[in-house]
Design a protein around this motif. Structure first.
Motif, PDB file in Angstrom:
ATOM      1  N   ARG B  27       0.811  -1.273   0.073  1.00 26.16           N
ATOM      2  CA  ARG B  27       0.049  -0.036  -0.044  1.00 26.16           C
ATOM      3  C   ARG B  27       0.946   1.170  -0.037  1.00 26.16           C
ATOM      4  NH1 ARG B  27      -5.540  -1.476   2.419  1.00 26.16           N
ATOM      5  NH2 ARG B  27      -5.479  -3.550   3.125  1.00 26.16           N
ATOM      6  N   ASP B  28       0.278   2.538  -0.344  1.00 22.15           N
ATOM      7  CA  ASP B  28       1.068   3.746  -0.325  1.00 22.15           C
ATOM      8  C   ASP B  28       1.072   3.889   1.182  1.00 22.15           C
ATOM      9  OD1 ASP B  28       1.394   4.108  -3.000  1.00 22.15           O
ATOM     10  OD2 ASP B  28      -0.031   5.644  -3.121  1.00 22.15           O
ATOM     11  N   ARG B  32      -4.228   9.207   0.013  1.00 23.16           N
ATOM     12  CA  ARG B  32      -4.216  10.061  -0.894  1.00 23.16           C
ATOM     13  C   ARG B  32      -5.574  10.660  -1.326  1.00 23.16           C
ATOM     14  NH1 ARG B  32       0.338   9.883  -4.659  1.00 23.16           N
ATOM     15  NH2 ARG B  32       1.682   8.083  -4.225  1.00 23.16           N
ATOM     16  N   THR B  69      -3.634   6.513   6.903  1.00 28.39           N
ATOM     17  CA  THR B  69      -2.204   6.480   6.650  1.00 28.39           C
ATOM     18  C   THR B  69      -1.444   5.501   7.390  1.00 28.39           C
ATOM     19  OG1 THR B  69      -2.118   9.027   6.239  1.00 28.39           O
ATOM     20  CG2 THR B  69      -0.262   8.076   7.170  1.00 28.39           C
ATOM     21  N   THR B 456       6.116  10.012  -4.186  1.00 27.18           N
ATOM     22  CA  THR B 456       6.232   8.760  -4.416  1.00 27.18           C
ATOM     23  C   THR B 456       5.266   7.775  -3.827  1.00 27.18           C
ATOM     24  OG1 THR B 456       8.072   7.701  -2.956  1.00 27.18           O
ATOM     25  CG2 THR B 456       8.643   8.852  -5.157  1.00 27.18           C
ATOM     26  N   GLY B 457       4.994   8.244  -2.719  1.00 26.06           N
ATOM     27  CA  GLY B 457       3.910   7.234  -1.994  1.00 26.06           C
ATOM     28  C   GLY B 457       4.588   6.175  -1.242  1.00 26.06           C
ATOM     29  N   LYS B 458       5.829   5.690  -1.518  1.00 27.69           N
ATOM     30  CA  LYS B 458       6.498   4.553  -1.060  1.00 27.69           C
ATOM     31  C   LYS B 458       7.038   4.751   0.297  1.00 27.69           C
ATOM     32  CE  LYS B 458       5.172   2.562  -4.376  1.00 27.69           C
ATOM     33  NZ  LYS B 458       3.921   2.297  -4.423  1.00 27.69           N
ATOM     34  N   TRP B 460       7.528   7.884   3.727  1.00 25.11           N
ATOM     35  CA  TRP B 460       7.056   8.951   4.277  1.00 25.11           C
ATOM     36  C   TRP B 460       7.835   9.761   5.154  1.00 25.11           C
ATOM     37  CZ3 TRP B 460       2.504  10.753   7.943  1.00 25.11           C
ATOM     38  CH2 TRP B 460       2.011  11.832   7.739  1.00 25.11           C
TER      39      TRP B 460
END
Lengths: 503, 503
Positions: B27-28, B32, B69, B456-458, B460
């Motif tokens: 998952r990110d 988002r 998140t 990038t979402g990968k 944080w």
């Protein structure tokens, strides 16, 4: 513990919990352990090596359970309920897995957004005036706090900030402002009544501000009245003190009395008009009885629409609305009052969503920074029970309170009802043995009844003192309590009362 | 929901949770969703009729998960960790079932007693001086608070009460005392540093007392020193202000710096000797880095024994010690300080055990009245992992922080380490593109790197600002993070940094 071990452990825990609720009625309500029992049963330090789950789980039943007082026991008539229910437990389960310190919207948007939505649902269900909804006309809204104590503290902090902003001359800055604020603070006083929950006094103590409890009287049904409040406001003024905060109650802890909202509003209007600088912030503490507002007839009888004149409202779903501790639902008429009082920035918490001002960051609505995903269990409970299911539950427990009071009235040779039944709470004492019985004698005999009944282990009652009279409280709001348990309680009380009366 | 339905629902939930952790890396990290996404997906009010569980559970994945998140994601390098672990989840599960408002010992003796025992275990594990144990020489002890913010607020309230008791003439009573207290309060000031967590400032704001942040400097490693504190104390005295409270930090939020405990003690001794009336209360905020004290080498390097000179200590097991939020472990050297400041009585809470003085009633150690059974999850985690298991975990994450910093050092053409690695936290910025690069340019480029990497979402990351320099924080403390994830983070950072450098 890997996934496989967790699956086994959790399955066993689920079975344990189901068995717990099924065997609950057979247990004593109140733990009978001696102080210090647990230290003797546990090692003096944490183990060096990890232990396997089965050993840990065995210790829950063997070592923890004897020390548990069962708040979900059908014979629990003490204090107020502290709820739990299956859907609520599932909410905690997900919440623990999704653990995060969700202080800002971006820290998990769902945590913030679900909270806003379910508190709007709740406000509608309770018949709160629209000004307390996030979508209402005054930009108000709700936030989950840990307890009613936190809520009244938060309200008092916001009230103080609002009062200072409105009354300290705006042109003062820096040290001059700080000095003027200190002088003003030293004159500010928070008001409550002698039956307001102790958390209001504790909040004033934490703020370090003056506090006055207005005496409420039996002849007024232990409610704050216009006359009582006006006298208190006049007295403050005569002493050079400035009231900035008033806690009113919907369902006091001792007797479930409800303050006279209309009278309070009138007294305040004569003191300082609503909405004008220097008005008194009114916080409505409905921690327990607020739950009953899910029933339209209670919204009507309490005239809940009147609180649109007030500033904040709090009720605990974890008391009488089937959500497990903690879920204190706190509403304000204008959320900016909270943000202005409680917002403290730190570079590391900056983010685009917050900086853009489009989102709610609940850290600015509360004392702590971090927060759990508590709206999930509220959502689960509201959806599982539905509005009707919750109304049915509340009405059932109120009706049991009426049946209990009626049973006492039938035996007026043994019991005297002091207050109630009100919101499933009846307060009573032993009838006078003779016309000449002194207060002390009656108190001693009632206390004797109280202690003997509690010693049976089958039910648990708490006591209070009203104008010097020792009295017993019996609350019928626990989810598992049924008519048969009320009959048992009555039977026990009658038997022991007869014994005590005989001497 | 009956027992059978609960069994089914809970089993499905357990499966869901296991699947969640297994699919987490895919998952990110950061949700988002757009602000307001959830309201669009939910009805505008609670359902009238109850709904069956499967429909509710489907909505968790469909509507809630997109807005989560993931704080347990291996690519979560933001803020500090907010932990969870399987044994901890089981603790919450039992706790929800045993829901009670356990403010007094009798309300569930096990809840109070397990808390005292496991906090003594923890104090030993962390190498805290014996004065912080409930069995220690000074009648100290630990209590679980909801957050480090609550802990510092509680400490500050107790400190103010202690200071007033010691400095307002004892012969004053009633109104005269209240007036004298108000005058004294207006001069009292709470101290912290510019890198102390914002909760200290918020606590002062809630108390309504003056607050001064002492500037800490890069050349001192962003630690409060004897020189800095002495200057601040002198300045307060010159202004007629009376310092009563100081927050020192073991692991600041921005850079994980540690204040100079020895220097602080020396400065205070010269100001007002320890143990004398009017001494300054020192609260040690070790919210995050306190967890690392489970390793003896960290106890040694931080000289933790020095805190016996101080008054209170707090660390969050829910950050870096595998217990899910909330579990803030707060210790005081003398528990009477809390009781004297926070005890507020109400008739309904009276009971034989409390009146006999033989038991701990934790409501007198905290802001709220009610409390959950939070020690259970701590007990489960300590037993499941064992001391060695926790040490291993902490050492592993610290080592990953060192590996990460080393990888940045290798690419000194791209990165400049600002601070660390310290307690698994490295703070860095983009290297200067040329010798003539201005601060503004460097900040803009570093911010560019920061935003591109987060996009990038990968992984944080969070940022901070140090003396005007925008800097990126990368923390490697999350339970699921492994060496491979650090390599991914480095790879991503290098790629994006090269791109940003190229312009």
């Amino acid at each position: 513990m890997d996934a496989h071990e967790f699956k086994e452990a959790a399955t066993a825990t689920i079975d344990d919990i189901i068995a717990y609720f099924e065997t609950l009625p057979a247990r004593d309500v109140v733990s009978r352990v001696e102080p210090g029992y647990l230290r003797k049963l546990l090692p003096s330090s944490a183990p060096q090596e990890g232990e396997a789950w089965p050993a840990i789980q065995r210790d829950v039943e063997a070592k923890i359970m004897p020390g548990i007082t069962h708040w979900s026991h059908p014979g629990f008539h003490a204090f107020f309920p502290c709820a739990t229910s299956y859907p609520s437990i599932l909410g905690e389960l997900y919440s623990a897995a999704l653990s995060g310190a969700c202080f800002n919207w971006i820290c998990s948007p769902a945590v913030t957004e679900l909270e806003t939505v379910v508190l709007d649902w709740l406000a509608q269900m309770l018949g709160l005036p629209p000004c307390f909804l996030s979508t209402g006309p005054t930009a108000g809204g709700g936030v989950i706090q840990g307890s009613a104590s936190e809520a009244v503290l938060t309200a008092m902090v916001a009230a103080r900030d609002k009062y200072l902003r409105e009354t300290v001359p705006a042109h003062l800055e820096g040290d001059a402002r700080e000095d003027a604020v200190m002088v003003k603070r030293s004159k500010m006083v928070a008001l409550a009544t002698t039956l307001t929950h102790s958390s209001a006094k504790k909040a004033a103590l934490i703020l370090g501000c003056r506090f006055r409890a207005i005496k409420v009287r039996e002849e007024d049904g232990y409610a704050l009245t216009k006359v009582g409040l006006t006298a208190a406001l006049d007295e403050c003024r005569a002493q050079g003190l400035e009231p900035f905060f008033l806690a009113v109650t919907l369902g006091t802890t001792d007797v479930c009395s409800v303050d006279d909202f209309a009278g309070v509003a009138e007294a305040l209007d004569e003191h300082a008009p609503a909405g004008q600088p220097g008005e008194v912030w009114v916080h409505v503490d409905a921690a327990y009885a607020g739950a009953a507002l899910v029933c339209p007839e209670v919204q009507e009888s309490t005239r809940i629409e009147l609180i649109s004149r007030f500033h904040s409202f709090d009720m605990n779903m974890h008391k009488w609305l089937l959500v497990n501790f903690d879920a204190s639902c706190f509403f304000v008429r204008d959320r900016e009052w909270l943000v202005q009082a409680l917002s403290v920035n730190q570079a590391v918490y900056g983010n685009k969503a917050s900086d853009g001002g489009l989102v709610t960051d609940y850290r600015e609505w509360q004392i702590p920074l971090g927060r759990r995903f508590r709206s999930l269990k509220i959502w689960f409970v509201l959806r599982s029970y539905g509005v009707k299911g919750l109304q049915e539950y509340i009405r059932r427990t109120i009706k049991m309170g009426e049946e209990f009071a009626e049973a006492l009235r039938v035996r007026s040779d043994l019991f005297e009802i002091v207050t109630g039944p009100s919101f499933a709470l009846t307060v009573f004492r032993l009838a006078a043995k003779s016309e000449s019985a002194s207060l002390e004698e009656r108190n001693a005999l009632t206390r004797n009844l109280y202690e003997k009944v509690n010693a049976t282990g089958k039910i648990w009652l708490t006591s209070t003192e009203l104008d010097g009279r020792f009295a017993i409280r019996l609350m019928t709001g626990v989810r598992t309590t049924e008519g048969e348990h009320i009959q048992t309680a009555v039977k026990t009380l009658v038997e022991v009362a007869e014994e005590v009366m005989r001497g």
